[in-house]
Scaffold this motif. Structure first.
Motif, PDB file in Angstrom:
ATOM      1  N   TYR A  14       0.811  -1.217   0.000  1.00 11.80           N
ATOM      2  CA  TYR A  14       0.000   0.000   0.000  1.00 11.80           C
ATOM      3  C   TYR A  14       0.846   1.270   0.000  1.00 11.80           C
ATOM      4  N   SER A  15       2.154   1.122  -0.064  1.00  9.23           N
ATOM      5  CA  SER A  15       3.033   2.289   0.004  1.00  9.23           C
ATOM      6  C   SER A  15       3.154   2.983  -1.353  1.00  9.23           C
ATOM      7  N   GLU A  16       3.598   4.218  -1.311  1.00 10.45           N
ATOM      8  CA  GLU A  16       3.823   4.995  -2.532  1.00 10.45           C
ATOM      9  C   GLU A  16       4.960   4.378  -3.360  1.00 10.45           C
ATOM     10  N   GLU A  17       5.977   3.848  -2.702  1.00 11.80           N
ATOM     11  CA  GLU A  17       7.102   3.235  -3.403  1.00 11.80           C
ATOM     12  C   GLU A  17       6.617   2.066  -4.268  1.00 11.80           C
ATOM     13  N   TRP A  18       5.769   1.230  -3.704  1.00 10.80           N
ATOM     14  CA  TRP A  18       5.226   0.083  -4.447  1.00 10.80           C
ATOM     15  C   TRP A  18       4.365   0.570  -5.619  1.00 10.80           C
ATOM     16  N   HIS A  19       3.554   1.571  -5.368  1.00  8.95           N
ATOM     17  CA  HIS A  19       2.705   2.124  -6.415  1.00  8.95           C
ATOM     18  C   HIS A  19       3.560   2.666  -7.564  1.00  8.95           C
ATOM     19  N   GLN A  20       4.626   3.366  -7.254  1.00  5.78           N
ATOM     20  CA  GLN A  20       5.523   3.894  -8.282  1.00  5.78           C
ATOM     21  C   GLN A  20       6.202   2.761  -9.050  1.00  5.78           C
ATOM     22  N   PHE A  21       6.601   1.709  -8.363  1.00  5.96           N
ATOM     23  CA  PHE A  21       7.225   0.548  -9.007  1.00  5.96           C
ATOM     24  C   PHE A  21       6.264  -0.080 -10.010  1.00  5.96           C
ATOM     25  N   ILE A  22       5.030  -0.272  -9.601  1.00  5.31           N
ATOM     26  CA  ILE A  22       4.036  -0.855 -10.495  1.00  5.31           C
ATOM     27  C   ILE A  22       3.791   0.066 -11.689  1.00  5.31           C
ATOM     28  N   THR A  23       3.607   1.340 -11.433  1.00  2.33           N
ATOM     29  CA  THR A  23       3.303   2.309 -12.486  1.00  2.33           C
ATOM     30  C   THR A  23       4.455   2.482 -13.469  1.00  2.33           C
ATOM     31  N   ASN A  24       5.673   2.596 -12.957  1.00  2.00           N
ATOM     32  CA  ASN A  24       6.815   2.923 -13.815  1.00  2.00           C
ATOM     33  C   ASN A  24       7.530   1.721 -14.409  1.00  2.00           C
ATOM     34  N   TYR A  25       7.382   0.545 -13.814  1.00  2.00           N
ATOM     35  CA  TYR A  25       8.131  -0.612 -14.303  1.00  2.00           C
ATOM     36  C   TYR A  25       7.216  -1.724 -14.806  1.00  2.00           C
ATOM     37  N   ILE A  26       6.258  -2.120 -14.017  1.00  2.00           N
ATOM     38  CA  ILE A  26       5.424  -3.266 -14.364  1.00  2.00           C
ATOM     39  C   ILE A  26       4.445  -2.939 -15.489  1.00  2.00           C
ATOM     40  N   ARG A  27       3.727  -1.841 -15.370  1.00  2.28           N
ATOM     41  CA  ARG A  27       2.707  -1.523 -16.387  1.00  2.28           C
ATOM     42  C   ARG A  27       3.291  -1.335 -17.782  1.00  2.28           C
TER      43      ARG A  27
END
Length: 66
Positions: A14-27
């Protein structure tokens, strides 16, 4: 693995770091994978159904003329 791992990971998810990882790398990788693997398939499927529909309509009109 301790039970705290799951609690820690849940908090991290639920952290911002995880959200950024998903948005910038995974998607972007997911989008690339979908485009490179399924775009041609989707086009072929669309063409197939279009050809089927056209053939059905031609046969329908031919049948009505008879």
């Amino acid at each position: 693995m301790s039970s705290s791992f799951f609690d820690d990971f849940k908090t991290y998810a639920y952290s911002e770091e995880w959200h950024q990882f998903i948005t910038n790398y995974i998607r972007p990788q997911m989008t690339h994978f979908i485009e490179s693997n399924f775009e041609e398939w989707a086009l072929n499927l669309t063409t197939f159904w279009s050809d089927c529909h056209e053939e059905m309509m031609m046969n329908h009109h031919k049948h009505n003329k008879e």
